[in-house]
Design an enzyme around this catalytic site. Structure first.
Site, short mmCIF file in Angstrom:
data_model
loop_
_atom_site.label_atom_id
_atom_site.label_comp_id
_atom_site.label_asym_id
_atom_site.label_seq_id
_atom_site.Cartn_x
_atom_site.Cartn_y
_atom_site.Cartn_z
N THR B 24 45.33 31.05 50.68
CA THR B 24 46.44 31.96 50.61
C THR B 24 45.83 32.95 51.75
O THR B 24 44.53 33.30 51.72
CB THR B 24 46.89 32.74 49.48
OG1 THR B 24 48.18 33.49 49.89
CG2 THR B 24 46.11 33.64 48.95
N CYS B 30 47.72 43.03 47.80
CA CYS B 30 48.12 41.93 46.81
C CYS B 30 46.87 41.49 46.37
O CYS B 30 45.72 41.46 46.85
CB CYS B 30 48.96 40.53 47.61
SG CYS B 30 50.57 41.26 48.35
N HIS B 47 49.68 34.23 44.62
CA HIS B 47 49.54 35.49 45.32
C HIS B 47 50.79 36.52 45.00
O HIS B 47 51.98 36.59 45.15
CB HIS B 47 50.06 35.02 46.96
CG HIS B 47 49.80 35.74 47.79
ND1 HIS B 47 49.15 35.81 49.26
CD2 HIS B 47 50.25 37.31 48.05
CE1 HIS B 47 49.38 36.94 50.06
NE2 HIS B 47 49.77 37.86 49.42
#
Lengths: 212, 162
Positions: B24, B30, B47
């Site tokens: 990711t 995040c 994520h």
């Protein structure tokens, strides 16, 4: 009311383009005055897109970019984000500060300050155009600076929006001085009502002016 | 042999098998979470954008939130025959990308995401064996499903293996 932003009418699209030109015009005047030389600003593209599309639109989430961020307050809420490549940013600083100015190849304090100031003027100009059209009072915060993977920069703003809105207004902006052209992307990330109000105000204004 | 890359987008959860790699990009505030089954050599990556799904409608994407995405990932892995004692979790991200003078709820979102992730993992009894969290820089993470190692890439620190 959930507005489908992806299908704007021709009236609304034309009004949006006009809005972009007015904002750009304001910014060009401000910058030219400040620097005592002619700077032109053009808006090659303006449109409404989904938030999650932003990273792809600027080359992918892992592309490293300069991001200058403002929160917007007043009659509505949202953020403004100016994004550009580091080299373009440095060229922009050089454009503004003149050939006599020796620039580092890296983002030092002077370049960061200069970019923040340019962003400040640009965002202020667009905001005053938006405010006039949508009859809203909108003010910007002081700028915050980031230089990182654009996915990470957008990330925090997406989180903010994940709780509210799904669409953003993107204004591609080119700075022109003589033969030199520098491209940047300006993203307006508004709270849902703000975008609806803006589009509606634009539609009404065009109608009133009798253009079609 | 080039390993298959499985991309995990923002607010997304993916599960993959060895010898693939889960990746990711651009974690800011995040949190990127990996859970790897050391016995069966497969795992998942999430994520995560927000700490809690409470207060949101059931129609919301469960993968946006720490609590619901971890619940989903752990349950899926248990269904696939994993035992909790072989599950290894690693936590990444939760940075503060911009610094402002005034702190607000949104600007602390990185820390809140980290905390919510650790809490949910603890609730499900999954051990955290590695982390690279906080700071003010973005990270891209990739989990090698064959070895369980995660490569963390940032422009500030280069590459580290956790």
């Amino acid at each position: 009311m959930d507005r489908n932003f992806e299908t704007l009418s021709q009236i609304e699209l034309d009004a949006l383009k006009e809005l972009g030109s007015i904002g750009a015009g304001n910014a060009a005047t401000a910058l030219s005055t400040m620097l005592s030389k002619r700077i032109d600003i053009s808006v090659p593209e303006i449109g409404i897109f989904k938030v999650e599309d932003i990273p792809e639109m600027i080359g992918g989430p892992e592309m490293v970019r300069v991001g200058i961020y403002f929160t917007i307050t007043g009659d509505s809420f949202g953020s403004m984000l100016l994004m550009l490549e580091k080299d373009e940013g440095l060229r922009l600083v050089k454009m503004m500060l003149g050939p006599g100015f020796k620039l580092n190849s890296d983002l030092d304090l002077i370049s960061k300050s200069a970019l923040e100031e340019i962003a400040n003027i640009l965002v202020g100009s667009y905001l005053s155009a938006f405010s006039q059209f949508a009859k809203m009072r909108l003010m910007q915060s002081t700028p915050a600076f980031a230089y990182d993977m654009c996915g990470s920069i957008i990330d925090m703003i997406c989180i903010e929006l994940a709780q509210r809105t799904t669409h953003i207004l993107m204004v591609k902006t080119d700075f022109l001085e003589k033969d030199d052209k520098i491209s940047a992307n300006l993203f307006f990330l508004p709270e849902p009502d703000a975008l609806v109000k803006l589009i509606e105000a634009l539609g009404v204004k065009q109608y009133e002016e009798g253009t079609d | 042999m080039k390993k298959e890359l499985i991309k995990v987008k923002m607010a997304d959860v993916q599960i993959g098998n060895s010898p693939s790699v889960l990746i990711t990009y651009g974690l800011g505030s995040c949190v990127g979470l990996t859970i790897w089954d050391s016995r069966q050599k497969y795992g998942g990556m999430a994520h995560i954008m927000l700490p809690s799904s409470k207060g949101f409608s059931k129609n919301e994407n469960f993968a946006k939130f720490a609590d619901s995405s971890i619940e989903y990932l752990v349950n899926e892995m248990l269904k696939m025959g994993s035992f909790k004692k072989y599950l290894e979790a690693k936590v990444f991200g939760g940075a503060s990308m911009f610094t402002f003078e005034t702190k607000s709820e949104i600007l602390n979102i990185g820390e809140r995401n980290i905390e919510a992730t650790f809490n949910a993992l603890s609730e499900f009894g999954i051990e955290v064996v590695g982390k690279d969290v906080g700071g003010n820089f973005g990270r891209t993470i990739s989990l090698d499903l064959e070895t369980g190692k995660v490569e963390v890439h940032s422009i500030k620190k280069g590459n580290t293996i956790i």
